[in-house]
Design a protein around this motif. Sequence first.
Motif, PDB file in Angstrom:
ATOM      1  N   THR A 142       0.845  -1.189   0.000  1.00 26.73           N
ATOM      2  CA  THR A 142       0.000   0.000   0.000  1.00 26.73           C
ATOM      3  C   THR A 142       0.885   1.246   0.000  1.00 26.73           C
ATOM      4  N   GLU A 143       0.375   2.314  -0.566  1.00 27.87           N
ATOM      5  CA  GLU A 143       1.141   3.551  -0.628  1.00 27.87           C
ATOM      6  C   GLU A 143       1.124   4.263   0.727  1.00 27.87           C
ATOM      7  N   TYR A 144       2.176   5.006   0.982  1.00 26.34           N
ATOM      8  CA  TYR A 144       2.231   5.803   2.210  1.00 26.34           C
ATOM      9  C   TYR A 144       2.950   7.115   1.908  1.00 26.34           C
ATOM     10  N   ASP A 145       2.706   8.111   2.752  1.00 26.41           N
ATOM     11  CA  ASP A 145       3.274   9.447   2.579  1.00 26.41           C
ATOM     12  C   ASP A 145       4.187   9.726   3.767  1.00 26.41           C
ATOM     13  N   VAL A 146       5.480   9.851   3.512  1.00 25.46           N
ATOM     14  CA  VAL A 146       6.441  10.058   4.593  1.00 25.46           C
ATOM     15  C   VAL A 146       6.129  11.335   5.363  1.00 25.46           C
ATOM     16  N   GLU A 147       5.761  12.399   4.652  1.00 28.82           N
ATOM     17  CA  GLU A 147       5.448  13.655   5.337  1.00 28.82           C
ATOM     18  C   GLU A 147       4.247  13.476   6.283  1.00 28.82           C
ATOM     19  N   GLU A 148       3.270  12.717   5.841  1.00 29.75           N
ATOM     20  CA  GLU A 148       2.095  12.465   6.678  1.00 29.75           C
ATOM     21  C   GLU A 148       2.480  11.668   7.924  1.00 29.75           C
ATOM     22  N   ILE A 149       3.379  10.681   7.746  1.00 30.81           N
ATOM     23  CA  ILE A 149       3.842   9.877   8.878  1.00 30.81           C
ATOM     24  C   ILE A 149       4.527  10.765   9.907  1.00 30.81           C
ATOM     25  N   VAL A 150       5.448  11.603   9.430  1.00 28.31           N
ATOM     26  CA  VAL A 150       6.207  12.466  10.334  1.00 28.31           C
ATOM     27  C   VAL A 150       5.293  13.478  11.018  1.00 28.31           C
ATOM     28  N   LYS A 151       4.296  13.958  10.303  1.00 26.33           N
ATOM     29  CA  LYS A 151       3.336  14.884  10.894  1.00 26.33           C
ATOM     30  C   LYS A 151       2.600  14.233  12.057  1.00 26.33           C
ATOM     31  N   LYS A 152       2.347  12.914  11.935  1.00 27.13           N
ATOM     32  CA  LYS A 152       1.586  12.195  12.967  1.00 27.13           C
ATOM     33  C   LYS A 152       2.465  11.802  14.153  1.00 27.13           C
ATOM     34  N   VAL A 153       3.659  11.279  13.894  1.00 24.76           N
ATOM     35  CA  VAL A 153       4.469  10.719  14.986  1.00 24.76           C
ATOM     36  C   VAL A 153       5.698  11.549  15.331  1.00 24.76           C
ATOM     37  N   GLY A 154       6.104  12.452  14.421  1.00 23.44           N
ATOM     38  CA  GLY A 154       7.275  13.271  14.668  1.00 23.44           C
ATOM     39  C   GLY A 154       8.581  12.516  14.462  1.00 23.44           C
ATOM     40  N   LEU A 155       9.670  13.223  14.719  1.00 21.87           N
ATOM     41  CA  LEU A 155      11.019  12.650  14.647  1.00 21.87           C
ATOM     42  C   LEU A 155      11.766  12.990  15.938  1.00 21.87           C
ATOM     43  N   PRO A 156      12.559  12.047  16.451  1.00 18.84           N
ATOM     44  CA  PRO A 156      12.789  10.699  15.937  1.00 18.84           C
ATOM     45  C   PRO A 156      11.569   9.808  16.175  1.00 18.84           C
ATOM     46  N   CYS A 157      11.513   8.720  15.408  1.00 16.92           N
ATOM     47  CA  CYS A 157      10.446   7.746  15.583  1.00 16.92           C
ATOM     48  C   CYS A 157      11.027   6.346  15.415  1.00 16.92           C
ATOM     49  N   PHE A 158      10.256   5.344  15.829  1.00 22.82           N
ATOM     50  CA  PHE A 158      10.676   3.952  15.689  1.00 22.82           C
ATOM     51  C   PHE A 158       9.804   3.251  14.653  1.00 22.82           C
ATOM     52  N   VAL A 159      10.452   2.552  13.743  1.00 22.95           N
ATOM     53  CA  VAL A 159       9.758   1.767  12.719  1.00 22.95           C
ATOM     54  C   VAL A 159       9.949   0.302  13.064  1.00 22.95           C
ATOM     55  N   LYS A 160       8.831  -0.426  13.248  1.00 24.99           N
ATOM     56  CA  LYS A 160       8.903  -1.794  13.756  1.00 24.99           C
ATOM     57  C   LYS A 160       8.045  -2.745  12.923  1.00 24.99           C
ATOM     58  N   PRO A 161       8.489  -3.990  12.767  1.00 26.28           N
ATOM     59  CA  PRO A 161       7.570  -5.010  12.264  1.00 26.28           C
ATOM     60  C   PRO A 161       6.446  -5.169  13.288  1.00 26.28           C
ATOM     61  N   ASN A 162       5.232  -5.340  12.817  1.00 28.34           N
ATOM     62  CA  ASN A 162       4.103  -5.446  13.735  1.00 28.34           C
ATOM     63  C   ASN A 162       4.122  -6.741  14.527  1.00 28.34           C
ATOM     64  N   ARG A 163       4.571  -7.831  13.906  1.00 31.61           N
ATOM     65  CA  ARG A 163       4.541  -9.144  14.565  1.00 31.61           C
ATOM     66  C   ARG A 163       5.941  -9.744  14.538  1.00 31.61           C
ATOM     67  N   SER A 164       6.754  -9.297  15.464  1.00 31.70           N
ATOM     68  CA  SER A 164       8.125  -9.786  15.553  1.00 31.70           C
ATOM     69  C   SER A 164       8.651  -9.450  16.938  1.00 31.70           C
ATOM     70  N   GLY A 165       9.781 -10.067  17.315  1.00 38.43           N
ATOM     71  CA  GLY A 165      10.361  -9.804  18.627  1.00 38.43           C
ATOM     72  C   GLY A 165      11.863  -9.687  18.560  1.00 38.43           C
ATOM     73  N   SER A 166      12.461  -9.519  19.750  1.00 34.68           N
ATOM     74  CA  SER A 166      13.919  -9.435  19.898  1.00 34.68           C
ATOM     75  C   SER A 166      14.539  -8.306  19.074  1.00 34.68           C
ATOM     76  N   SER A 167      13.725  -7.307  18.756  1.00 33.06           N
ATOM     77  CA  SER A 167      14.169  -6.110  18.024  1.00 33.06           C
ATOM     78  C   SER A 167      14.595  -6.387  16.583  1.00 33.06           C
ATOM     79  N   PHE A 168      14.236  -7.536  16.046  1.00 35.94           N
ATOM     80  CA  PHE A 168      14.521  -7.799  14.630  1.00 35.94           C
ATOM     81  C   PHE A 168      13.708  -6.830  13.773  1.00 35.94           C
ATOM     82  N   GLY A 169      14.377  -6.185  12.808  1.00 35.24           N
ATOM     83  CA  GLY A 169      13.696  -5.319  11.853  1.00 35.24           C
ATOM     84  C   GLY A 169      13.351  -3.940  12.351  1.00 35.24           C
ATOM     85  N   ILE A 170      13.796  -3.561  13.547  1.00 36.25           N
ATOM     86  CA  ILE A 170      13.454  -2.253  14.111  1.00 36.25           C
ATOM     87  C   ILE A 170      14.518  -1.220  13.756  1.00 36.25           C
ATOM     88  N   SER A 171      14.079  -0.012  13.449  1.00 33.51           N
ATOM     89  CA  SER A 171      14.987   1.104  13.171  1.00 33.51           C
ATOM     90  C   SER A 171      14.529   2.340  13.927  1.00 33.51           C
TER      91      SER A 171
END
Length: 328
Positions: A142-171
Amino acid sequence: MKKLNVFVAMGGYSSEYEISMNSGTVVCGALDSEKYRVFPIHILEKGWEYAPSEGEKIPVDKADFSVTVEGEKHKPDVIFNCIHGTPGEDGYLQAYWKLLGIPQTSCEYYPAALSFNKRDTLSVLKQFGVECANSYYVNKGTEYDVEEIVKKVGLPCFVKPNRSGSSFGISKVKEMNDMDAAIEKAFEEDTEVLIETGLNGMEVQVGVYRHDGEVIALPPTEIVSKNEFFDYEAKYLGASEEITPARISEKETRMLQTQAIKIYRLLNMKGITRSDFILVKGKPYFIELNSNPGLSTESIVPQQVREAGLTLKEFFSVLIDEALNLGV
């Protein structure tokens, strides 16, 4: 007294399988040999096997989750579930064991599936007044808008897999230009992504379990990461300091423990869980709950168990007793 057959399930199909194997090995070594006959069970994509310390591995009969050793069939009286990630932390194995009528130490299949899905967990808990970081959801394809994301959550932010653990895939993302790469990294672990505001505070984790009908919170642990956040290296390769009990006031300790117990009850947990919070100016913000937290010797929960004055042998016996008392 006849010994109970305890099948210790470890491994799994996710990036966390090696961590799970470590947890399972510790559990097998700590279980009371006078009370239990312990069967290490490796559940891996290549197959399910009973893996004794000596001798050949023996396939598990998936029809009834039994193993046959020298012509004698052995069925579990109870399963000690040490699997992190799928299929032991997301409800699949819990449903299978439920159908077979076998008690197990972790929560039931629906609470497992709910708590493993970070986005769904946040949606439920927010309705009960649990404070959480601002969040934004992205699905693969699905398409997403980076500016819209930042407007909602701000910076810095964490990007995570929804269903994962041990910090795999997190930035941790500090610049808008890094957002696309972080989302793609998360998609390597899951098709659903959760993006959250980066809260500035102390990370504190609280183990919770049930004993004789009472829900009990363990002493909180403070996380001091040498990296940008409590990532895989910090968790498992020594790039962090884990301080138990956390260096917080008695009031803050009680507040965190009360919140962790509330969340345990709201999500219908059983067994041992670990809830992670960021403490911001004395207010706890819930991050996530692990329904099968790590149990290797230096993992967070074993540290908290020792601080509470229990040995792992005693604590694991409590979890088994509770699983047997609560049934399937």
